[in-house]
Write a protein that holds these residues in place. Sequence first.
Motif, PDB file in Angstrom:
ATOM      1  N   HIS A  38      -5.822  -3.360   8.405  1.00  0.00           N
ATOM      2  CA  HIS A  38      -6.074  -2.158   7.599  1.00  0.00           C
ATOM      3  C   HIS A  38      -7.408  -2.291   6.868  1.00  0.00           C
ATOM      4  O   HIS A  38      -7.809  -3.388   6.491  1.00  0.00           O
ATOM      5  CB  HIS A  38      -4.936  -1.984   6.594  1.00  0.00           C
ATOM      6  CG  HIS A  38      -4.809  -0.592   6.062  1.00  0.00           C
ATOM      7  ND1 HIS A  38      -5.679  -0.085   5.151  1.00  0.00           N
ATOM      8  CD2 HIS A  38      -3.925   0.396   6.332  1.00  0.00           C
ATOM      9  CE1 HIS A  38      -5.322   1.162   4.868  1.00  0.00           C
ATOM     10  NE2 HIS A  38      -4.256   1.473   5.586  1.00  0.00           N
ATOM     11  N   VAL A  39      -8.064  -1.151   6.677  1.00  0.00           N
ATOM     12  CA  VAL A  39      -9.325  -1.146   5.937  1.00  0.00           C
ATOM     13  C   VAL A  39      -9.016  -1.469   4.460  1.00  0.00           C
ATOM     14  O   VAL A  39      -7.891  -1.313   4.011  1.00  0.00           O
ATOM     15  CB  VAL A  39      -9.998   0.239   6.082  1.00  0.00           C
ATOM     16  CG1 VAL A  39      -9.187   1.308   5.368  1.00  0.00           C
ATOM     17  CG2 VAL A  39     -11.417   0.226   5.569  1.00  0.00           C
ATOM     18  N   ASN A  40     -10.011  -1.946   3.715  1.00  0.00           N
ATOM     19  CA  ASN A  40      -9.816  -2.196   2.282  1.00  0.00           C
ATOM     20  C   ASN A  40      -9.302  -0.922   1.619  1.00  0.00           C
ATOM     21  O   ASN A  40      -9.869   0.148   1.791  1.00  0.00           O
ATOM     22  CB  ASN A  40     -11.135  -2.602   1.634  1.00  0.00           C
ATOM     23  CG  ASN A  40     -11.467  -4.035   1.929  1.00  0.00           C
ATOM     24  OD1 ASN A  40     -10.663  -4.743   2.556  1.00  0.00           O
ATOM     25  ND2 ASN A  40     -12.622  -4.473   1.488  1.00  0.00           N
ATOM     26  N   PHE A  41      -8.252  -1.098   0.862  1.00  0.00           N
ATOM     27  CA  PHE A  41      -7.499   0.073   0.442  1.00  0.00           C
ATOM     28  C   PHE A  41      -6.862  -0.172  -0.913  1.00  0.00           C
ATOM     29  O   PHE A  41      -6.519  -1.310  -1.249  1.00  0.00           O
ATOM     30  CB  PHE A  41      -6.427   0.320   1.509  1.00  0.00           C
ATOM     31  CG  PHE A  41      -5.528   1.476   1.260  1.00  0.00           C
ATOM     32  CD1 PHE A  41      -5.992   2.775   1.428  1.00  0.00           C
ATOM     33  CD2 PHE A  41      -4.211   1.287   0.876  1.00  0.00           C
ATOM     34  CE1 PHE A  41      -5.162   3.852   1.213  1.00  0.00           C
ATOM     35  CE2 PHE A  41      -3.374   2.362   0.653  1.00  0.00           C
ATOM     36  CZ  PHE A  41      -3.848   3.649   0.827  1.00  0.00           C
ATOM     37  N   CYS A  42      -6.730   0.879  -1.681  1.00  0.00           N
ATOM     38  CA  CYS A  42      -6.098   0.703  -2.988  1.00  0.00           C
ATOM     39  C   CYS A  42      -5.389   1.987  -3.366  1.00  0.00           C
ATOM     40  O   CYS A  42      -5.957   3.069  -3.267  1.00  0.00           O
ATOM     41  CB  CYS A  42      -7.175   0.380  -4.021  1.00  0.00           C
ATOM     42  SG  CYS A  42      -6.518   0.206  -5.660  1.00  0.00           S
ATOM     43  N   THR A  43      -4.162   1.875  -3.775  1.00  0.00           N
ATOM     44  CA  THR A  43      -3.439   3.054  -4.233  1.00  0.00           C
ATOM     45  C   THR A  43      -2.415   2.651  -5.290  1.00  0.00           C
ATOM     46  O   THR A  43      -2.116   1.471  -5.451  1.00  0.00           O
ATOM     47  CB  THR A  43      -2.761   3.804  -3.075  1.00  0.00           C
ATOM     48  OG1 THR A  43      -2.301   5.059  -3.552  1.00  0.00           O
ATOM     49  CG2 THR A  43      -1.586   3.029  -2.509  1.00  0.00           C
ATOM     50  N   SER A  70      -2.770  -3.003  -2.837  1.00  0.00           N
ATOM     51  CA  SER A  70      -4.161  -3.118  -2.428  1.00  0.00           C
ATOM     52  C   SER A  70      -4.259  -3.943  -1.157  1.00  0.00           C
ATOM     53  O   SER A  70      -3.439  -4.830  -0.916  1.00  0.00           O
ATOM     54  CB  SER A  70      -4.994  -3.752  -3.535  1.00  0.00           C
ATOM     55  OG  SER A  70      -4.738  -5.127  -3.595  1.00  0.00           O
ATOM     56  N   MET A  72      -7.182  -6.161   0.617  1.00  0.00           N
ATOM     57  CA  MET A  72      -8.542  -6.682   0.449  1.00  0.00           C
ATOM     58  C   MET A  72      -8.788  -7.723   1.526  1.00  0.00           C
ATOM     59  O   MET A  72      -8.084  -8.731   1.578  1.00  0.00           O
ATOM     60  CB  MET A  72      -8.679  -7.351  -0.926  1.00  0.00           C
ATOM     61  CG  MET A  72      -8.884  -6.379  -2.048  1.00  0.00           C
ATOM     62  SD  MET A  72     -10.498  -5.645  -1.964  1.00  0.00           S
ATOM     63  CE  MET A  72     -10.189  -4.200  -2.946  1.00  0.00           C
ATOM     64  N   ASP A  73      -9.753  -7.462   2.385  1.00  0.00           N
ATOM     65  CA  ASP A  73     -10.102  -8.396   3.458  1.00  0.00           C
ATOM     66  C   ASP A  73      -8.861  -8.874   4.213  1.00  0.00           C
ATOM     67  O   ASP A  73      -8.674 -10.060   4.459  1.00  0.00           O
ATOM     68  CB  ASP A  73     -10.863  -9.606   2.903  1.00  0.00           C
ATOM     69  CG  ASP A  73     -12.084  -9.173   2.116  1.00  0.00           C
ATOM     70  OD1 ASP A  73     -12.726  -8.205   2.565  1.00  0.00           O
ATOM     71  OD2 ASP A  73     -12.377  -9.772   1.065  1.00  0.00           O
TER      72      ASP A  73
END
Lengths: 134, 289
Positions: A38-43, A70, A72-73
Amino acid sequence: MKTFPLKIGTPDGLLFDGEAERIICRAITGDLAILAGHVNFCTALGMGKAEVVLPDGQRRTAACIGGMLSVMDGTCRVLATTWEWQDDIDIDRAREAKSRAEEILAKGGLTDQEYAAAEAKLRRSLVRIGVSGR
Amino acid sequence: MASDMKAVKLRIKSVQSTMQITKAMELVASSKLRRAKTRAETARPYFEELHQTLRDIANGNTDFSSPYVRPSSADGTCYVVIGGDRGLAGGYNANLFRKLEADSAGEPGEITVLPIGKKVVEYAARRRIPMLSEQFAEVAPIKISDCFTIAKLLCANFREGKYGHVKLCYTTFISMMSQRADTFPILPLNDLEESEDPEHLKKIRNLILYEPDASQVFDAIVPEYLAGLIYGAVCESVASELAARRMAMDSATKNAQEMIDKLQLNYNRARQASITQEITEIVAGAEGV
């Protein structure tokens, strides 16, 4: 299927630390699933049922309330206010909390703050009861 | 000679009763410490992961639409200071305040304190440092729900622009023997960025996807993040306080024992001297007859 490192933590400790195939969570905008790569993501997380699919295909269900998710990498971190595995949910306590919250709401004459607190309590207990499936 | 002996005897008694108190305090602290240590240890992974995640976000962030993220325009710093409720814990409170003074000396603008712990309230009142709220004067009964209240209060005042930065000042529990006072920035997230590292500046930032959008995500997660960090710091500080008190009381008990030994020796010496003197007097008297 490819797996990714997943960490699930709450103030009561790190509840999961290992590889997972998939995690499904209720975020503030609706359910979402995270897969490997998954792409770097935050919710931010909402209230609802969460599901972790382990590399051997086993599914574990939990009640997840508030917090953040989240990626991350490649590492996924779920930092929840409350995360209770299905087997750990105290169903009697949840039912009790539900009836208590309903009583408070039914009585009326509450300040905004009290109303919000009672409503949050009711929603939490409903999530717990729903997830436990009992 | 007799009056000297009596004085020493009294002294021994008073030191003994002090020793009893320090001994009892040590026992109380060590039994409480066991629980506090377990609490600190269970909260620690969450605390560290949370801090790490937010640092990663701060390092990779390119979206400055949320006030929690962009470099702050307002001066002034609010310190969330987590200290003890009581003294007699060795250098625990003093070390914390020294760290706070050292850290705040370099800050431009006004300093506000959100004290947690009675000793911190006393300190701020004595130093005439403005306090954000005195609601959380006692550190011992603070639960996670209180941390959420604190976090909301901090966020509301931050958004109003009462201060531009928020820092956390607490004591890390390293081991039973050592604790260290520490401060680190928590808001805005821009302060968390490790910009001194030249390697980092060269690195291409990985863009982060926010769902639904950055400002909504930060509005939701920042209070949670603050609450989590404060809760972790409270757990660490409470454990540190008890460990510091146990150590201080342990050495106080040892010192008292040493003092008693010395006084006892003095007492014996004085007693012996008075007996010798009496004998000499009797012998001299007999010779005179």
